[in-house]
Design a protein around this motif. Structure first.
Motif, PDB file in Angstrom:
ATOM      1  N   VAL A   8       0.841  -1.199   0.000  1.00 23.63           N
ATOM      2  CA  VAL A   8       0.000   0.000   0.000  1.00 23.63           C
ATOM      3  C   VAL A   8       0.876   1.250   0.000  1.00 23.63           C
ATOM      4  O   VAL A   8       0.614   2.212  -0.735  1.00 23.63           O
ATOM      5  N   VAL A  25      -6.050   3.417  -3.893  1.00 21.40           N
ATOM      6  CA  VAL A  25      -4.848   3.453  -3.058  1.00 21.40           C
ATOM      7  C   VAL A  25      -5.138   4.163  -1.748  1.00 21.40           C
ATOM      8  O   VAL A  25      -4.733   3.711  -0.666  1.00 21.40           O
ATOM      9  N   LEU A  56      -6.270  -3.665  -3.221  1.00 23.72           N
ATOM     10  CA  LEU A  56      -5.427  -2.851  -4.096  1.00 23.72           C
ATOM     11  C   LEU A  56      -4.955  -3.671  -5.296  1.00 23.72           C
ATOM     12  O   LEU A  56      -4.950  -3.184  -6.436  1.00 23.72           O
TER      13      LEU A  56
END
Length: 293
Positions: free
Chosen positions: A105, A123, A285
């Motif tokens: 991340v 994100v 993600l």
């Protein structure tokens, strides 16, 4: 289909092997200073990788393109490794591993200002949830350990910066050369850190001659780490990065089992919830990126 399946299995084996090495690292807590352990582990790795590079590519293999970028990669590796090793020495293995899973991340988040990539809305969402997970895991450790409990977070930041530097250095050398460059930069930095602990006479970092057992354990960690990275590399070339990315989370399962079996560390429900949130953020993600790709 066969290549994809084989690639994923290779990656799973590689990531599981990394956790085995981490458990061996944790077993050295209190036997030798963490700075010395890190220095010896990467010195062994640097020597072995250099020998392999010299055999395969000769002197030309030691002339990297964009040398300052290679220095940055080595510095980030040294920082990530020393922080991670230190965290393993003082925290349960599974909790340390869970927090370091914040790195995908962070990599996506930092790629905006550092590489000029567009930071997607996904994100920011993943980052928010991942930080909640980190807070849940740090909850008891901050109270018990104080600031040393944030060491896995420091490691995740350094590791993210290293991944970004890896992206920027694409095409600068072979896979073997790229590993060797990092180890050759990281090893001297860690040796200096080890010597610095002795010179400053810091409790817990004073040097002594290691036992043969410690030397063998460091060599084992160096061997398993290199083997693991090679397995992941083979898996990536067979199945593709997007396919093997979720396989990295096998490390959490293996780390939890090894921590429970060998060190008696059983994560509580809140810690497991925090780990699940971090892993979920990473998978979200990855899925968003796969759909966009």
């Amino acid at each position: 289909m066969q290549d994809t399946r084989s690639g994923i299995l290779l990656a799973v084996a590689g990531f599981a092997t990394l956790s085995i090495g981490d458990a061996v690292l944790k077993s050295m807590a209190g036997l030798w200073p963490v700075t010395a352990v890190a220095a010896l582990r990467f010195s062994i790795g640097a020597i072995a990788l250099s020998a392999m590079l010299a055999y395969n590519e000769g002197a030309a293999g030691f002339r990297p393109a964009r040398p300052w970028l290679q220095v940055a990669r080595g510095v980030c590796l040294a920082g990530a490794s020393l922080s991670f090793f230190s965290a393993i020495f003082v925290m349960p293995l599974a909790e340390t591993m869970a927090i370091t899973f914040l790195s995908p991340v962070l990599t996506a988040l930092l790629s905006g200002p550092l590489l000029g990539e567009k930071v997607r809305q996904a994100v920011w969402i993943a980052c928010l949830f991942a930080l909640v997970g980190v807070a849940l895991i740090l909850r008891p450790n901050l109270a018990e350990l104080g600031w040393p409990a944030v060491l896995p977070l420091v490691s995740a930041v350094f590791f993210s910066l290293m991944i970004i530097a890896n992206r920027a250095s694409t095409g600068s050398g072979s896979a073997l050369a790229m590993q060797a460059y990092m180890a050759l930069i990281a090893a001297p930095i860690l040796i200096l850190a080890s010597v610095g602990g002795e010179v400053a006479q810091i409790d817990g970092l004073r040097l002594s001659w290691p036992s043969v057992d410690v030397i063998f354990r460091c060599a084992f960690v160096a061997l398993t780490a290199s083997t693991a990275h090679w397995l992941v590399y083979l898996g990536t070339t067979s199945a593709g990065a997007s396919q093997i990315a979720p396989a990295s989370y096998i490390q959490m399962l293996v780390a939890t089992l090894l921590g429970w079996w060998f060190f008696g560390d059983v994560p509580d429900a809140i810690t497991m919830a925090g780990a699940a949130i971090i892993i979920g953020a990473g998978l979200y993600l990855w899925r968003d990126g796969a759909q966009k790709g």
